[in-house]
Scaffold this motif. Structure first.
Motif, short mmCIF file in Angstrom:
data_model
loop_
_atom_site.label_atom_id
_atom_site.label_comp_id
_atom_site.label_asym_id
_atom_site.label_seq_id
_atom_site.Cartn_x
_atom_site.Cartn_y
_atom_site.Cartn_z
N GLY A 55 0.81 -1.22 0.00
CA GLY A 55 0.00 0.00 0.00
C GLY A 55 0.83 1.26 0.00
O GLY A 55 0.57 2.20 -0.77
N SER A 56 1.86 1.31 0.85
CA SER A 56 2.69 2.52 0.93
C SER A 56 3.53 2.69 -0.33
O SER A 56 3.76 3.83 -0.78
CB SER A 56 3.60 2.46 2.16
N ILE A 58 2.75 1.74 -3.50
CA ILE A 58 1.92 2.19 -4.61
C ILE A 58 1.48 3.64 -4.41
O ILE A 58 1.58 4.47 -5.32
CB ILE A 58 0.70 1.27 -4.76
N THR A 59 1.01 3.96 -3.21
CA THR A 59 0.48 5.31 -2.97
C THR A 59 1.58 6.36 -3.03
O THR A 59 1.38 7.44 -3.61
CB THR A 59 -0.22 5.37 -1.60
N SER A 60 2.74 6.08 -2.45
CA SER A 60 3.83 7.06 -2.46
C SER A 60 4.39 7.26 -3.86
O SER A 60 4.95 8.32 -4.16
CB SER A 60 4.94 6.63 -1.50
N PHE A 62 2.56 7.47 -6.57
CA PHE A 62 1.68 8.44 -7.21
C PHE A 62 1.64 9.77 -6.47
O PHE A 62 1.26 10.79 -7.06
CB PHE A 62 0.27 7.86 -7.33
N ASP A 63 2.01 9.76 -5.20
CA ASP A 63 2.02 11.01 -4.43
C ASP A 63 3.29 11.05 -3.58
O ASP A 63 3.26 10.75 -2.38
CB ASP A 63 0.78 11.10 -3.55
N ARG A 66 3.80 12.40 0.14
CA ARG A 66 3.34 11.71 1.35
C ARG A 66 4.53 11.15 2.11
O ARG A 66 4.89 9.98 1.99
CB ARG A 66 2.35 10.61 0.98
N LEU A 69 3.96 7.95 4.22
CA LEU A 69 3.95 6.67 3.53
C LEU A 69 5.36 6.23 3.13
O LEU A 69 5.68 5.04 3.16
CB LEU A 69 3.05 6.74 2.29
N SER A 199 12.34 3.93 -4.38
CA SER A 199 11.97 5.32 -4.71
C SER A 199 12.39 5.69 -6.13
O SER A 199 11.87 6.67 -6.69
CB SER A 199 12.61 6.28 -3.71
N ARG A 205 7.96 9.30 -13.41
CA ARG A 205 7.01 10.41 -13.30
C ARG A 205 7.64 11.72 -13.79
O ARG A 205 6.95 12.73 -13.89
CB ARG A 205 6.55 10.58 -11.86
#
Length: 287
Positions: A55-56, A58-60, A62-63, A66, A69, A199, A205
């Protein structure tokens, strides 16, 4: 009818269950969580750790803003091997052992920015304070470690986390995504912490020009300097504040990369000049 314990067929029980019968202890689960080993510690089950990793991550991706995360990803992927390797690197160094014994913390209360701003221009402390001021960052933004079970290893992760801005100041890399990815590549080569390597997926991106700059300039710099330099976790920054920052870089074996902000400003100025030239040519043709 009562059944004698000796007649119970234990072959139907799993080994862990029979062990619990013998010891009288319940398995580690969400309903039977061990006591915390330090303030803020939250022991995780294997499943919980896996869910937080995925979860951390994938979410980090895209953002990347955070930080909470990214911190969670760092802790949940550092055990069992990588954070122990970093702790052992500290134990193998006299300075690292002193840091583990003293347990210094880097916050606005322990690191007076007002004092650091009075130090000479080329000092480590002045470079650190200037970088914080330029990037609008505070040393109080680092989350506390929660998910590493070993108390000493938890401090090692906290120390790495709080020293991160010193790595920025030492290299001059800014907090924008391009600068963070470059610094994470350096940290991965130097510390081997999985989060720093994961990372690097954030490079996809970046804009095409930024990706090209990363692959051709900043990644080679990061790998070369991260691998050849000393373990930066063993720098007692609190004792280096008045030292010349160039001398410290030389001692650690770190070359400063090209100034990223200056590079971006120069490219922006070139694009602006080229656009103005094209507009001028278009205006002359219309005339």
């Amino acid at each position: 009818m009562l059944i004698k314990p000796s007649l119970i067929n234990l072959s139907f029980w799993s080994p862990c269950c029979t062990a619990h019968l013998r010891t009288g202890r319940l398995a580690f689960s969400v309903l039977n969580r061990p006591q915390p080993k330090y303030e803020g510690h939250f022991p995780l089950t294997f499943t919980e750790r896996g869910v937080l990793v995925v979860g951390s991550a994938i979410t980090s991706l895209f953002d990347p803003r955070r930080g909470d995360l990214i911190a969670t990803l760092g802790e949940t992927t550092a055990t069992p091997y990588f954070i122990h390797r970093l702790r052992d690197a500290m134990l193998s160094s006299p300075t690292g052992r002193r840091i583990l014994r003293d347990r210094p913390r880097i916050t606005s209360r322990t690191m007076s920015l007002q004092y650091l701003r009075t130090l000479p221009d080329k000092s480590v402390g002045r470079a650190y304070a200037s970088w914080l001021d330029r990037e609008g960052v505070s040393p109080d933004t680092r989350d506390s470690v929660r998910y590493i079970n070993d108390e000493e290893c938890a401090y090692v992760m906290q120390r790495y986390r709080e020293c991160h801005d010193f790595y920025h100041a030492l290299t001059g890399l800014p907090v924008m995504v391009e600068g963070e990815v470059a610094l994470k590549a350096f940290e991965f080569a130097n510390t081997l912490l999985p989060m720093t390597g994961l990372s690097l997926f954030a490079v996809f991106r970046l804009k095409p020009a930024e990706r090209s700059r990363f692959w051709h300039t900043y990644l080679p710099w990061a790998l070369t300097n991260g691998l050849r330099s000393k373990e930066i976790i063993n720098v007692y920054w609190e004792e280096q504040l008045q030292r010349n920052v160039d001398q410290l870089r030389t001692e650690l074996g770190i070359e400063q990369p090209p100034d990223l902000r200056q590079t971006r400003r120069a490219l922006k100025a070139q694009r602006k000049a080229a656009k103005e030239k094209m507009d001028l040519i278009g205006g002359l043709k219309e005339a």
